[in-house]
Each structure stands twice: as C-alpha cells, then as structure tokens.
Design an enzyme around this catalytic site. Sequence first.
Site, PDB file in Angstrom:
ATOM      1  N   GLU A   1       0.824  -1.225   0.000  1.00  0.00           N
ATOM      2  CA  GLU A   1       0.000   0.000   0.000  1.00  0.00           C
ATOM      3  C   GLU A   1       0.850   1.264   0.000  1.00  0.00           C
ATOM      4  OE1 GLU A   1      -2.864  -0.462   3.197  1.00  0.00           O
ATOM      5  OE2 GLU A   1      -4.166  -1.653   1.903  1.00  0.00           O
TER       6      GLU A   1
ATOM      7  N   GLU B   1      -5.669  -8.158  -1.408  1.00  0.00           N
ATOM      8  CA  GLU B   1      -6.329  -8.018  -0.104  1.00  0.00           C
ATOM      9  C   GLU B   1      -7.782  -7.654  -0.339  1.00  0.00           C
ATOM     10  OE1 GLU B   1      -4.792  -5.572   3.064  1.00  0.00           O
ATOM     11  OE2 GLU B   1      -2.722  -5.981   2.453  1.00  0.00           O
TER      12      GLU B   1
END
Length: 479
Positions: free
Chosen positions: A176, A376
């Site tokens: 991320e 995810e």
Amino acid sequence: MSVFPKGFLWGGATAANQVEGAWQVEGKGVSISDICTGGSYKQNKRITPVLEEGTFYPSHDAINHYYRFKEDIALFAEMGFKVYRFSIAWTRIFSTGEELTPNEAGLEFYDQVIDECLKHGIEPLITISHFEMPFALTAKYNGWVERKLIDLYVRYAEVLFKRYKGKVKYWLTFNEINSATMPQGNLQEAGIINKGTIDYMNQVDIPQLRFQALHHQFVASAKAVQLGHAIDENYQIGCMLANFTSYPLTPSPEDVLANQKAMQMSNHFCGDIQVRGAYPSFAQRYFDENNIAIKKIEGDDEILANGTVDYYTFSYYTSFCQTTDPEELAAGNVFGGAPNPYLKANDWGWQIDPSGLRFALNEIYDRYQIPLMVVENGLGAKDVVEADGSINDDYRIDYIKQHIEAMGEAILDGVNLIGYTPWGCIDLVSLSTGEMAKRYGFIYVDRHDDGTGDFSRKRKKSFYWYKKVIETNGEELSM
Ligand code: BG6
C-alpha cells in the site's frame, strides 16, 4: 463454465508483523510495529519509543505463526490455495537495517516457510516491506525521509532475491505504497504509524517530508525491480496499492471534479510512477498548492523509467464519496471521504461495495493494461464460537461471494485478473486497531484482546465454502 481463467491464483494473504509474533528471537530487531500498542487511536493506541512494562503490544505474540507456520500452511493447502501472500520481516534479516551481513537465522526461517508452501504446491507471493521496518532506521534517520534508506532497502531486497531464486516467482516491493499520499492524521488512525513518511519524533504531518519519503520509496522500488530482473529474469515484481475508489457524492460538477482530483492523487499518482515510470502531470499543481518540492538527484528519472513493475496489485475493502461539502466529509471514516448513502457498513464503519471492485478493476486495467491481482479483500467482523465449537460466519461468506462475483464480471469486461488473495485468510492482529476482535479469517485463532487464548486454530464455515470455491475455480459460490 467458470469465467476465471485456468491457473487462476486463488489463495490468501497475511503480513509478518500481524501474524508471526516471536518479535525478539534469533536475532530479530525491533520494528516500528513492535512499538505500537493495541486499540485504535481514539482508544489510546500509541507509539512508545521506549517499551513500557505491562503495556500490551499485539505484534509481540500476534498469532504465534512463527511457531505454527507448518500447521497454518497445511490448513491453507487443505483449502486448496494456489498462492500464499506473506511478507518478510525486514528486522529478521537486518535487525537495525544497517548491518552489512544478513541474519542467517532469519533467512532460514523464511527458507522453511517457502519450502513448506512449495511442498504443498502453493506459490509464495512475497511482500518485501509491509508496514514494518527497523525501528532503528526510524529513530536515526526519520525513516524514508532520508535518502540513505534506498540503499539499505535495496541491499535487503538483493539478499532476498538471491536467496530465494528458483523458489519464488512473485514479489511486491511495498505494501500500500499510496497510503503515504494521505495526511498523517489519517495514517495514524489507520495504524500506519511512521513507515517513515512522517516526522516521527514530533508526530506531525509535514507533506514535504511525506512526499520526499515517498519519492525515496519509488526509487528504491524501481531499483529493486531492475536488480530482481537481473538476478532472475523469471521474477515477476509488482506494485501494491490500497485502492481508494470513490464516487462524486452528488452530480454537481464541483463534486465530480473533487472526486477526480481525489482519485488522481490517491490512486493514479503512485500507479503512474510505478507502472508508467514517471511522475504524472497532474501532480505538479498538487505539489505547488501544498508547498511540496521533491528533491531528486540526477538519474532518478531514469531509474523510475527503467524500473517499472510487471503487474499491479491492490487491496480493496471499501469505497468512498467525494464532495466539497465539509460537513459530509467530516462524517467519513478513517480513510476520509464522505459516506455513501446507498451502502451498508461493517462494525468498523467500512462500507461494503462489491460493484466498486468491478469499477476499480476496469479503471486500473484500462489505464495500465498489465496483469492485475487483488491481494487483499475481506470482512473484518466479530465471530462467535458456538457451544459445539462451530463458527458460522455467513456474513463473511456473503461479503467474499459478492466480491468474487464482481471479479467475475470484471473478467467478462475484459480485465486480465490473475489472482485473488483475501486478507487475513487466518485471523490476525488488525492493523488499524491492533485488535484480535476484528477477524478476517477462514481459520479462527484462539487469541483475544486481553492477551488470553491458547492460539489453537479452528476451521470456520467460510473455510469449507472457500475450499469449494477454489475446487470449482470460482464457479460454485453458493453457501
Ligand atoms: C490493509 C493492510 O490496509 O488493510 C493490512 O495492508 C491490514 O495490513 C488490512 O490489516 C485491514 O485493515 P485492518 O485495520 O482491519 O487490519
């Protein structure tokens, strides 16, 4: 006939500091996650640079995976996983980040994890840095603010690329990475404390430092991509972004523009640099308006251009609305943005939007035209163990089912989606709240927020459901 291509990579995902525990064994150094207490910021989640006696630090034991990885991987294999996404703890390999030789015991641990995956026919997918870096680098250099971090990271990545050559194919450079485009207040809420992108000692948000740190991560990632390819031409090295899909709250042109601007900086900025190899033109105005001037040195642009990623991965949990109305924005959740009146939320205020995943997949694929992976996705929820020991997590099945359907639609839309690794395939410590109560797993772990529990594992209803999904390559989704 399944719409998912043959060889689609079904699996699950975790991160070292959220599962391993064993935070100080066999030469492991202290990482930034080891100094975070449990509880959300509102409930006094804190960073304690000096470890406090009697304070609960969730990562210190996490779910004890360090000692149970064989059992866990066997359970993943029972579900039929084709791929397992996990991260390597930088601090197991270089305890302070500055050693000249790696810690053999740390490497041996991951030798075993990787071999265990391969034994079960599971492809390892490794995140090199997942919100975990040596605390020493943070304390000494303010983390990624300092350019020196590039070389330290590349040295660490080189060790991994050489050690696991021939065994591992898929790598991700940073988890991320775009979370650093968010102001620090939000980062703290999200538990993403000082991955080096803020002024650690003062805990204040300085956009100049945050974006400078991010620039160093881009250069480090691009260098790692080039080096990885030189070490093994079969390596597939990808980027990983948190997907911040958002919609205009109203059709007013101002809201539409506000949404476009938000999507540019939150999603496209990092993607453009890592996939296209250059800073996008829209960034300059944002920098000017926020007094940001990135210091580059000669050669940085070439490194970025020559270190573009092979595939694009992202996390997707929720979506947002954007508006110019400050009151609506104030009602948003931890990630900012305004709530969407058409969507329901989980217990932590994350709104559930499977169609947003289809939207995101189309957007990203249209823009970059490289293979995509959803690495995810999942539902954080409170599970109940029934008297007979069963855990009937129909809500989780429903969430994942809807998101798989959305991925199927995206594939029909023409998107080249190659894999899906739902988050927290086994219960783990929540990043944003440090809780165990926020569970994502197909596998239940007997560990609780007061530190009790024997770490034993139990299959939830979703375990059997996901097994069938994988068996039928995504065709059989009924409960
Ligand atoms: C992602 C992170 O942001 O979201 C994970 O990569 C994290 O590390 C996941 O656990 C879910 O967030 P949370 O706060 O519910 O654990």
